[in-house]
Write a protein that holds these residues in place. Sequence first.
Motif, PDB file in Angstrom:
ATOM      1  N   SER A 121      10.568  -0.840   4.277  1.00  0.00           N
ATOM      2  CA  SER A 121       9.137  -0.581   4.480  1.00  0.00           C
ATOM      3  C   SER A 121       8.830  -0.419   5.962  1.00  0.00           C
ATOM      4  CB  SER A 121       8.302  -1.730   3.914  1.00  0.00           C
ATOM      5  OG  SER A 121       8.539  -1.876   2.534  1.00  0.00           O
ATOM      6  N   SER A 122       9.541  -1.185   6.796  1.00  0.00           N
ATOM      7  CA  SER A 122       9.302  -1.101   8.242  1.00  0.00           C
ATOM      8  C   SER A 122       9.686   0.271   8.783  1.00  0.00           C
ATOM      9  CB  SER A 122      10.087  -2.190   8.973  1.00  0.00           C
ATOM     10  OG  SER A 122       9.632  -3.461   8.557  1.00  0.00           O
ATOM     11  N   LEU A 123      10.790   0.830   8.286  1.00  0.00           N
ATOM     12  CA  LEU A 123      11.179   2.171   8.722  1.00  0.00           C
ATOM     13  C   LEU A 123      10.086   3.177   8.346  1.00  0.00           C
ATOM     14  CD1 LEU A 123      13.135   4.311   9.800  1.00  0.00           C
ATOM     15  CD2 LEU A 123      14.210   4.365   7.526  1.00  0.00           C
ATOM     16  N   THR A 124       9.612   3.069   7.112  1.00  0.00           N
ATOM     17  CA  THR A 124       8.567   3.995   6.649  1.00  0.00           C
ATOM     18  C   THR A 124       7.312   3.863   7.510  1.00  0.00           C
ATOM     19  OG1 THR A 124       9.392   3.838   4.392  1.00  0.00           O
ATOM     20  CG2 THR A 124       7.150   4.681   4.671  1.00  0.00           C
ATOM     21  N   VAL A 125       6.855   2.634   7.729  1.00  0.00           N
ATOM     22  CA  VAL A 125       5.606   2.432   8.478  1.00  0.00           C
ATOM     23  C   VAL A 125       5.787   2.830   9.943  1.00  0.00           C
ATOM     24  CG1 VAL A 125       3.943   0.707   9.283  1.00  0.00           C
ATOM     25  CG2 VAL A 125       4.657   0.728   6.892  1.00  0.00           C
ATOM     26  N   ASN A 126       6.935   2.525  10.517  1.00  0.00           N
ATOM     27  CA  ASN A 126       7.158   2.919  11.914  1.00  0.00           C
ATOM     28  C   ASN A 126       7.160   4.442  12.069  1.00  0.00           C
ATOM     29  OD1 ASN A 126       7.226   0.343  12.974  1.00  0.00           O
ATOM     30  ND2 ASN A 126       9.416   0.085  12.597  1.00  0.00           N
ATOM     31  N   ALA A 127       7.758   5.135  11.103  1.00  0.00           N
ATOM     32  CA  ALA A 127       7.749   6.602  11.140  1.00  0.00           C
ATOM     33  C   ALA A 127       6.321   7.102  10.957  1.00  0.00           C
ATOM     34  CB  ALA A 127       8.657   7.159  10.042  1.00  0.00           C
ATOM     35  N   TRP A 128       5.598   6.497  10.029  1.00  0.00           N
ATOM     36  CA  TRP A 128       4.196   6.885   9.773  1.00  0.00           C
ATOM     37  C   TRP A 128       3.355   6.703  11.042  1.00  0.00           C
ATOM     38  CZ3 TRP A 128      -0.579   4.505   9.926  1.00  0.00           C
ATOM     39  CH2 TRP A 128      -1.614   5.132   9.239  1.00  0.00           C
ATOM     40  N   LEU A 129       3.554   5.558  11.709  1.00  0.00           N
ATOM     41  CA  LEU A 129       2.783   5.291  12.935  1.00  0.00           C
ATOM     42  C   LEU A 129       3.064   6.345  14.003  1.00  0.00           C
ATOM     43  CD1 LEU A 129       3.195   1.395  13.134  1.00  0.00           C
ATOM     44  CD2 LEU A 129       1.025   2.622  12.837  1.00  0.00           C
ATOM     45  N   ILE A 174       4.086  -0.797   0.449  1.00  0.00           N
ATOM     46  CA  ILE A 174       4.837  -0.465   1.669  1.00  0.00           C
ATOM     47  C   ILE A 174       4.272  -1.237   2.868  1.00  0.00           C
ATOM     48  CG2 ILE A 174       5.532   1.410   3.215  1.00  0.00           C
ATOM     49  CD1 ILE A 174       5.155   3.296   0.706  1.00  0.00           C
ATOM     50  N   VAL A 175       2.932  -1.255   2.970  1.00  0.00           N
ATOM     51  CA  VAL A 175       2.301  -1.976   4.087  1.00  0.00           C
ATOM     52  C   VAL A 175       2.599  -3.477   3.975  1.00  0.00           C
ATOM     53  CG1 VAL A 175       0.100  -2.635   5.135  1.00  0.00           C
ATOM     54  CG2 VAL A 175       0.503  -0.259   4.496  1.00  0.00           C
ATOM     55  N   THR A 176       2.528  -3.998   2.735  1.00  0.00           N
ATOM     56  CA  THR A 176       2.834  -5.427   2.530  1.00  0.00           C
ATOM     57  C   THR A 176       4.278  -5.722   2.917  1.00  0.00           C
ATOM     58  OG1 THR A 176       1.230  -5.469   0.728  1.00  0.00           O
ATOM     59  CG2 THR A 176       2.772  -7.310   0.832  1.00  0.00           C
ATOM     60  N   GLY A 177       5.196  -4.838   2.517  1.00  0.00           N
ATOM     61  CA  GLY A 177       6.607  -5.007   2.875  1.00  0.00           C
ATOM     62  C   GLY A 177       6.807  -5.003   4.384  1.00  0.00           C
ATOM     63  N   TRP A 178       6.119  -4.094   5.049  1.00  0.00           N
ATOM     64  CA  TRP A 178       6.190  -4.013   6.520  1.00  0.00           C
ATOM     65  C   TRP A 178       5.719  -5.330   7.154  1.00  0.00           C
ATOM     66  CZ3 TRP A 178       1.386  -3.089   9.441  1.00  0.00           C
ATOM     67  CH2 TRP A 178       1.587  -2.930  10.818  1.00  0.00           C
ATOM     68  N   LEU A 179       4.595  -5.855   6.639  1.00  0.00           N
ATOM     69  CA  LEU A 179       4.060  -7.107   7.187  1.00  0.00           C
ATOM     70  C   LEU A 179       5.019  -8.275   6.942  1.00  0.00           C
ATOM     71  CD1 LEU A 179       0.291  -6.746   6.175  1.00  0.00           C
ATOM     72  CD2 LEU A 179       1.232  -6.764   8.495  1.00  0.00           C
TER      73      LEU A 179
END
Length: 309
Positions: free
Chosen positions: A227-235, A216-221
């Motif tokens: 993945s960006s939606l997941t990481v942005n929500a996580w942040l 997920i983090v790799t996808g965000w990067l």
Amino acid sequence: MSSAVFCADIGGSFIKFGVSRYSGKIEEYGKVPTPVASWQDFADAIQQLIDRYGADLPACTPLAISTAGLVSPQTGEMLATNIPAFTGHSLAKDLSAVLDRPVTAANDADCFALAEAHAGNAQNQPVVAAIILGTGVGGGLVINGQLVRGHGGVTGEWGHGAITRTELTIDGKNYPIPRLKCGCGQTGCLDMLGGARGMERLHQHFHHQENTSLDIVTGWLNGDPGSSLTVNAWLELVAEPLALLVNILGPSRIVAGGGLASATELIAALDVKVRGGVLHNYAEPLLIPGKFLTDGGLVGASVLGRMQS
Ligand SMILES: [Zn+2]
């Protein structure tokens, strides 16, 4: 001080063992499986490690322990759900009686905080908060070099309490956020969504896909929208309680440990978000990855052992 300290880092799967003969130095001797079911077997395993690696050291050489679970400073009793052998025992006191030497113990997040405050990326900082972004979320607090051992052994545990939102707005769109039952008995704890497993749960919630936090983090990067939606929500979810912790404690530095701390871009993004949500204007990064991401337990135990001896 140059007297030696035996150091053990006890997890639900393995005991890591080492000897610190000089302050700031540890000889690590690998790991053995943790006998989780029997107190006697556990005590025997520690005795064997001491016999094998410390035959040349004085009989009074202390043992300092970093352990999974909570250590009550009032009673010394352990709460470690994944090590049933500890149930009902005061780890330091009971082990000291069996091994006939001084024993001290603190939880692994506290030892990580000590390691970072004394020898890591938060040296010479007066108020050091350590956060663990591992499977779940944990933390510890060191003030003026001293570990703060709160009532019941609970200090800096910012992942528990009903603190997650029920809805987030990301890029103008509203998303419901699940409030999950936590291992602590409450519902809606950050612990369920804020660690590596939590990130994976969020991804599953948004996209119905099983991906690892690393993926997920790799996808965000790489700019992957899911993945960006997941990481942005996580942040968003992680930054809010962390900002509250900053406003309450006024840390001069926060060091991150646990698996997600290796993702430096993720920690940098979280740092920016947290600093945007606190009262004090921190001009420099406040949250940074720790130095001791794999050996914080042993290093912290050596600091603890020297402070007590
Ligand atoms: Zn909880």
